[in-house]
Design an enzyme around this catalytic site. Structure first.
Site, short mmCIF file in Angstrom:
data_model
loop_
_atom_site.label_atom_id
_atom_site.label_comp_id
_atom_site.label_asym_id
_atom_site.label_seq_id
_atom_site.Cartn_x
_atom_site.Cartn_y
_atom_site.Cartn_z
N GLU A 107 0.19 6.57 16.07
CA GLU A 107 -1.26 6.45 16.05
C GLU A 107 -1.73 6.34 14.61
O GLU A 107 -1.21 7.03 13.73
CB GLU A 107 -1.89 7.71 16.68
CG GLU A 107 -1.39 7.98 18.10
CD GLU A 107 -1.75 9.38 18.60
OE1 GLU A 107 -2.76 9.95 18.14
OE2 GLU A 107 -1.00 9.90 19.43
N LYS A 109 -3.41 7.14 11.35
CA LYS A 109 -3.86 8.45 10.87
C LYS A 109 -5.25 8.26 10.28
O LYS A 109 -5.42 7.70 9.20
CB LYS A 109 -2.89 8.98 9.82
CG LYS A 109 -3.21 10.37 9.33
CD LYS A 109 -2.03 10.90 8.53
CE LYS A 109 -2.28 12.19 7.80
NZ LYS A 109 -3.60 12.58 7.46
N ASP A 111 -8.60 8.81 8.43
CA ASP A 111 -8.83 9.56 7.20
C ASP A 111 -10.22 10.19 7.21
O ASP A 111 -11.18 9.64 6.70
CB ASP A 111 -8.66 8.62 5.99
CG ASP A 111 -8.44 9.41 4.72
OD1 ASP A 111 -8.31 10.64 4.80
OD2 ASP A 111 -8.40 8.79 3.65
N TYR A 216 -7.78 12.40 19.69
CA TYR A 216 -6.34 12.16 19.72
C TYR A 216 -5.48 13.30 20.27
O TYR A 216 -4.27 13.21 20.28
CB TYR A 216 -5.83 11.74 18.34
CG TYR A 216 -6.24 12.63 17.17
CD1 TYR A 216 -5.90 13.96 17.11
CD2 TYR A 216 -6.97 12.08 16.12
CE1 TYR A 216 -6.28 14.75 16.03
CE2 TYR A 216 -7.34 12.86 15.02
CZ TYR A 216 -6.99 14.20 15.00
OH TYR A 216 -7.36 14.96 13.93
N LYS A 305 2.49 9.06 5.49
CA LYS A 305 1.32 8.71 4.66
C LYS A 305 1.58 7.40 3.91
O LYS A 305 2.64 7.23 3.31
CB LYS A 305 1.06 9.81 3.64
CG LYS A 305 0.72 11.14 4.27
CD LYS A 305 -0.74 11.44 4.21
CE LYS A 305 -1.12 11.96 2.85
NZ LYS A 305 -2.39 12.64 2.84
N CYS A 399 -3.22 -15.96 -30.89
CA CYS A 399 -2.23 -15.83 -29.82
C CYS A 399 -1.19 -14.78 -30.21
O CYS A 399 -0.63 -14.84 -31.30
CB CYS A 399 -1.55 -17.17 -29.56
SG CYS A 399 -0.18 -17.02 -28.39
N CYS A 402 2.31 -16.87 -30.78
CA CYS A 402 2.55 -17.90 -31.79
C CYS A 402 1.50 -17.88 -32.91
O CYS A 402 1.50 -18.75 -33.78
CB CYS A 402 2.62 -19.29 -31.15
SG CYS A 402 1.05 -19.80 -30.45
N CYS A 415 -4.78 -19.94 -25.74
CA CYS A 415 -3.98 -20.39 -26.86
C CYS A 415 -3.84 -21.90 -26.71
O CYS A 415 -3.33 -22.37 -25.68
CB CYS A 415 -2.60 -19.72 -26.81
SG CYS A 415 -1.42 -20.51 -27.93
N CYS A 420 3.65 -23.11 -27.03
CA CYS A 420 3.74 -21.66 -27.26
C CYS A 420 4.84 -21.10 -26.35
O CYS A 420 4.86 -21.36 -25.14
CB CYS A 420 2.40 -21.03 -26.92
SG CYS A 420 2.42 -19.25 -26.95
#
Ligand code: IVH
Length: 656
Positions: A107, A109, A111, A216, A305, A399, A402, A415, A420
């Protein structure tokens, strides 16, 4: 008047039942309101008629001084938590020591927070929080405001019902919007919001928060002639409770458990409420009794979980990376943390504007989550925990690889240096990636190594690796098998249909969808290279921006040179038209034994043409085992893990 009054309550309760429990409303909102107002008028005129289970109680009213403590009739326990597959295996093994062929209910869970509801003669008389499991708080007034909790059951029985009180994602957003307007502090998540709302002394406040309830569990289910948890859930639904009947499921082995957990994980985002895992319960109540309890928890169930989605960490550094288009991205670097199941040490900060807007700084404590479940990102900076001496973020202007001066386009820095080195590795990673040439085994790290060692500098090098086989095998972390796998994977990719290659080239704005459209239209690479701006622009879904990007890509001598090399090696440059099917998208097959009519290669091609993948060994990630004659140990493993096993006929049926 009493007759009409009772009739109205029945009408409204019946409408709620059909709406909440059956998901099948039978009256309009207007009709509902009319009944409700008629009921309200009668209660005003004849207060002596008012019943405890009248739906008008749902608006709340009484304001309490404090919550009365109540002792639970049956202690309210919870399950132990587990976090991974190994622990599921251990749980199943433990159960099997007592129960021969266990069946489990799985089932979602929910929250929220657990609640206990007591009905006498079918009427709700008490609602309580869990508290410490023995003593909780009386929240009857508040639970009455929860519309998915029946005030009266469909049978006049005495019963206790347990379930989760929770707040939907939509109500959570609404509650926070309201709080923002009132300049109140925001709820961190729907669970906190539900907990805060159910513990309100003024039930009108609870009513305004729009909570929900999912049932439940029935303590002492045997009192109602129930034999399984599944029957309990069905009975709860029959009594008028909302249960998760669409998502609850049964499982008989670890494989089935893991599959359903994966399924729930995959739809988790799209659910209207938060779930934080999956609850496993032994289905047979007789078996539950055999298993009993430890000193703290029931032995017959466990709560799996999901991995935490958002985690707090401290930013150690902000580093800039260069993508394959030359785009510069600032990244937060931190000590590795587990987020959504993987260990991560970097999160994207997108661009300069994002950093400035969030005001992220080195040394800040931030919360990290996976965006779209792939790239981790920084969600929130905990400004209240910032160190005094922290320095504001500053975007780099050159950059990081480079040193070329960056240029800015819209929100991003680039760049401009086409050669590069950082761009090159990214281009190669993209080339080999799943939606592109799908050369399995070439993840980011392997490619970086191969690039640095000089084995792969450009696309065509993927197809020359066999020349260096001995050298590659001597590299740390590689053996003959892994190198053979890489070689096979690149060899296989030579036959890909054109759209994969088009996408793999990494033309700006040309994603996998556009690549398919282009491949379909132009049929082969030469036609695409020759396509002019006008033809491209006039295509559906292409437009001027993409068209000009394509044209300029094919004007670059270096790009044409790369494509020519690939052609020379023998890469397919035609649209094959068959890899459109997504029948097996994301599915992994393992082949074992000799198939009656298909060769291994043929079966593999059919799977891959339909978007699937063939793997050499069986694991929990396997979706199907395709079984032939004289199978190997893969067959046993598939049985052990409960993987779906099909023969050639079954396979063809899937395809038809
Ligand atoms: S059964 C004896 N079923 O998760 C345990 N709990 O430890 C009875 N939860 O605190 C609980 N969804 O608040 C059960 N379908 C579900 C659930 C569920 C959420 C919560 C519950 C409990 C914890 C499990």
């Amino acid at each position: 008047m009493k007759k009409r009054y009772d009739e109205l309550i029945d009408l409204i309760n019946d409408a709620s039942y059909k709406y909440y429990v059956l998901d099948n409303p039978t009256i309009t909102d207007q009709e509902y309101d009319d009944y409700y107002n008629e009921l309200l008028n009668i209660e005003k005129k004849y207060p002596e008629l008012k019943r405890d289970d009248s739906p008008t109680n749902r608006v709340g009213g009484d304001v309490l001084e404090k919550f009365e403590k109540v002792t639970h009739q049956n202690p309210m326990l919870s399950f132990d938590d587990i976090f991974n597959e190994d622990e599921i295996v251990l749980f199943d093994e433990r159960i099997r020591k007592t129960v021969k062929n266990p069946e489990y209910t799985l089932e979602p869970k929910m929250d929220g927070l657990s609640g206990s509801l007591i009905y006498k003669n079918g009427v709700l008389v008490r609602g309580a929080t869990r508290g410490d499991g023995v003593v909780g708080e009386n929240i009857t007034n508040n639970v009455k405001t929860i519309k998915s909790i029946p005030l009266k059951l469909t049978e006049n029985i005495d019963i206790e019902v347990r379930g989760e009180i929770y707040m939907s994602k939509a109500s959570f957003e609404k509650a926070n919007e309201e709080r923002k307007k009132q300049k109140e502090s925001l709820f961190a998540n729907p669970r906190n919001a539900a907990a805060g709302s159910v513990r309100q002394l003024d039930s009108k406040v609870t009513a305004s928060r729009n909570l929900d309830f999912m049932a439940y569990f029935i303590p002492n289910p045997e009192d109602y002639g129930l034999k399984t948890q599944e029957e309990s859930l069905n009975y709860l639904r029959k009594l008028g409770f909302v249960t998760n009947y669409k998502l609850n499921s049964l499982a008989h082995n670890v494989g089935e458990i893991i599959d359903h957990i994966a399924y729930l994980g995959s739809i988790r985002k799209s659910l209207p409420y938060e779930i934080d895992g999956v609850v496993l319960k032994v289905n047979s109540l007789l078996d539950e009794q055999k298993l009993g309890f430890t000193s703290r928890v029931p032995r017959w169930g466990i709560a799996y979980k999901f991995p935490a989605e958002e985690v707090l960490t401290t930013i150690e550094d902000i580093k800039f990376t260069v993508g394959r288009t030359g785009k510069i991205t600032p990244n937060a670097v931190f000590n590795p943390v587990h987020v959504a199941g993987s260990l991560i040490s970097r999160a994207t900060l997108h661009n300069e504007d994002y950093c400035l807007e969030k005001d992220v700084r080195i040394g800040d404590i931030v919360s990290i989550r996976k965006a779209g479940d792939v790239i981790p990102e920084v969600v929130e900076v905990k400004l209240d925990r910032r160190k005094e001496d922290s320095k504001p973020f500053k975007m780099t202007d050159v950059c990081p690889m480079c040193n070329t001066k960056l240029i800015k386009k819209d929100a991003h820095h680039f760049c401009p240096n086409n050669h590069c080195p950082a761009r090159n590795v990214e281009k190669l990673i993209h080339f080999a990636s799943r939606d592109a040439m799908w050369i399995d085994g070439f993840g980011e790290n392997v490619l970086e190594d191969f690039y640095n060692m000089g084995f792969i500098k450009e696309f065509s090098d993927f197809y020359h690796l066999a020349d260096y086989k001995d050298e590659l095998m001597s590299m740390e972390g590689f053996g003959e098998k892994s190198i053979n796998n890489l070689l096979e994977a690149s060899l296989r990719s030579k036959n890909n249909s054109l759209e994969r290659l088009v996408f793999a080239l990494g033309i700006r704005y040309v994603g996998s969808k556009k690549s398919k459209i282009l491949a379909k239209k132009f049929k082969n690479m030469d036609n695409l290279i020759k396509a002019d701006f006008e033809t491209l622009e006039n295509m559906d879904e292409i437009g001027p921006k993409i068209a000009s990007s394509i044209v300029s890509y094919f004007q670059d001598e270096e790009n044409l040179n790369q494509i020519a090399k690939l052609k020379e090696i023998g890469l397919n440059m035609e649209y094959l038209g068959s890899s459109d099917s997504s029948l097996f998208d994301g599915k992994t097959f393992v082949l074992t034994g000799t198939l009656p009519t298909l060769t291994r290669e043929e079966a593999t091609k059919m799977i891959e043409d339909n978007g699937g993948k063939v793997s050499s060994s069986v694991s929990h990630k396997t979706d199907y085992v395709l079984l032939g004659e004289n199978p190997g140990s893969k067959y046993d493993k598939a049985i052990e893990l409960g993987i779906v096993i099909i023969n050639e006929d079954g396979f063809k049926e899937l395809l038809s």
